[in-house]
Scaffold this motif. Structure first.
Motif, short mmCIF file in Angstrom:
data_model
loop_
_atom_site.label_atom_id
_atom_site.label_comp_id
_atom_site.label_asym_id
_atom_site.label_seq_id
_atom_site.Cartn_x
_atom_site.Cartn_y
_atom_site.Cartn_z
N ALA A 7 0.83 -1.20 0.00
CA ALA A 7 0.00 0.00 0.00
C ALA A 7 0.86 1.25 0.00
O ALA A 7 1.97 1.26 0.54
N THR A 8 0.33 2.30 -0.60
CA THR A 8 0.95 3.62 -0.56
C THR A 8 -0.01 4.56 0.16
O THR A 8 -1.18 4.24 0.38
N MET A 9 0.48 5.73 0.50
CA MET A 9 -0.38 6.70 1.18
C MET A 9 -1.59 7.08 0.31
O MET A 9 -2.62 7.47 0.84
N GLN A 10 -1.46 6.94 -0.99
CA GLN A 10 -2.61 7.22 -1.87
C GLN A 10 -3.73 6.21 -1.68
O GLN A 10 -4.87 6.47 -2.04
N ASP A 11 -3.43 5.04 -1.10
CA ASP A 11 -4.43 4.02 -0.83
C ASP A 11 -5.11 4.21 0.53
O ASP A 11 -6.11 3.54 0.82
N ALA A 12 -4.57 5.07 1.36
CA ALA A 12 -5.01 5.17 2.75
C ALA A 12 -6.50 5.47 2.88
O ALA A 12 -7.18 4.86 3.74
N ASN A 13 -7.04 6.37 2.08
CA ASN A 13 -8.46 6.68 2.19
C ASN A 13 -9.33 5.48 1.86
O ASN A 13 -10.32 5.20 2.55
N ALA A 14 -8.97 4.74 0.81
CA ALA A 14 -9.74 3.55 0.44
C ALA A 14 -9.65 2.49 1.54
O ALA A 14 -10.65 1.85 1.88
N ILE A 15 -8.47 2.32 2.11
CA ILE A 15 -8.28 1.36 3.19
C ILE A 15 -9.15 1.73 4.38
O ILE A 15 -9.86 0.88 4.94
N CYS A 16 -9.14 2.99 4.75
CA CYS A 16 -9.94 3.46 5.90
C CYS A 16 -11.44 3.33 5.62
O CYS A 16 -12.21 2.98 6.52
N ARG A 17 -11.86 3.58 4.39
CA ARG A 17 -13.29 3.42 4.04
C ARG A 17 -13.72 1.96 4.17
O ARG A 17 -14.79 1.68 4.73
N ILE A 18 -12.92 1.05 3.64
CA ILE A 18 -13.26 -0.37 3.72
C ILE A 18 -13.30 -0.82 5.18
O ILE A 18 -14.23 -1.52 5.60
N ASP A 19 -12.32 -0.40 5.96
CA ASP A 19 -12.28 -0.77 7.37
C ASP A 19 -13.51 -0.25 8.11
O ASP A 19 -14.13 -0.99 8.88
N ALA A 20 -13.88 1.00 7.87
CA ALA A 20 -15.04 1.59 8.53
C ALA A 20 -16.32 0.87 8.13
O ALA A 20 -17.23 0.69 8.95
N MET A 21 -16.39 0.43 6.88
CA MET A 21 -17.55 -0.30 6.39
C MET A 21 -17.71 -1.61 7.16
O MET A 21 -18.81 -1.99 7.56
N VAL A 22 -16.61 -2.31 7.37
CA VAL A 22 -16.63 -3.60 8.04
C VAL A 22 -16.74 -3.44 9.55
O VAL A 22 -17.51 -4.14 10.21
N LEU A 23 -15.97 -2.51 10.11
CA LEU A 23 -15.94 -2.31 11.56
C LEU A 23 -17.17 -1.56 12.07
O LEU A 23 -17.61 -1.77 13.19
N GLY A 24 -17.70 -0.66 11.25
CA GLY A 24 -18.85 0.13 11.68
C GLY A 24 -18.48 1.48 12.27
O GLY A 24 -19.33 2.23 12.71
N ASN A 25 -17.18 1.80 12.27
CA ASN A 25 -16.73 3.11 12.74
C ASN A 25 -15.34 3.38 12.18
O ASN A 25 -14.72 2.51 11.57
N THR A 26 -14.85 4.59 12.42
CA THR A 26 -13.54 5.00 11.88
C THR A 26 -12.44 4.99 12.95
O THR A 26 -11.42 5.63 12.78
N GLY A 27 -12.64 4.24 14.01
CA GLY A 27 -11.73 4.24 15.15
C GLY A 27 -10.30 3.80 14.88
O GLY A 27 -9.41 4.13 15.64
N ARG A 28 -10.08 3.07 13.80
CA ARG A 28 -8.72 2.59 13.52
C ARG A 28 -8.03 3.39 12.41
O ARG A 28 -6.92 3.02 12.00
#
Length: 154
Positions: A7-28
């Motif tokens: 991953a590069t920093m350009q992927d960070a937003n997509a990674i955080c979106r997917i995580d929030a979708m699965v986790l249910g929040n943006t805590g990580r």
């Protein structure tokens, strides 16, 4: 076809979106951004370049390689992407053993670990109330022992 790359920093937003979708929040989100910056995160993408999953591997578990997060976008689960990410981590793992863990309730991850021949290594209660954390390990490679060459006396 699934493509896996660091991953590069350009992927960070997509990674955080997917995580929030699965986790249910943006805590990580901050933790995920730090993992990307440290080079510990890999992404799975489709032919069109869209990030559909990610995995983080570090040496935070008793100096052994450890996968704390393996997350696949809900619309792309059950298509082998998680398995592809795990197999890639095995290929780039620099330690003799690779550990991961999941909640006892996460049946998909439990099945994936069993399918990939990970061995259950223990369970910890009280991390998530009523849902123990199950730890798995897989031996990746045997470390070659250094062969001492004979020293000749002159």
């Amino acid at each position: 076809m699934t493509l896996i790359r660091q991953a590069t920093m350009q992927d960070a937003n997509a990674i955080c979106r997917i995580d929030a979708m699965v986790l249910g929040n943006t805590g990580r989100a901050q933790e995920l951004r730090e993992a990307v910056a440290a080079g510990h995160c890999y992404v799975a993408s489709l032919d069109d370049g869209a990030v559909v999953g990610f995995v983080i591997m570090n040496q935070s578990f008793f100096k052994q390689s450890y996968i704390p997060y393996l997350i696949v976008h809900p619309h792309h689960q059950s298509k082998g992407i998680g398995q592809d990410l795990m197999l890639h981590m095995e290929a780039v793992c620099t330690t003799e053993k690779l550990f991961t863990s999941t909640n006892l309730s996460n049946k998909r991850m439990l099945r994936l670990c069993q399918r990939l021949h990970y061995v259950q290594s223990g369970m910890i209660d009280n991390l998530d109330p009523g849902d123990p954390e199950v730890f798995y390990c897989k031996k990746i490679r045997k470390r070659a022992k250094a062969i001492a060459s004979p020293v000749q006396a002159i």
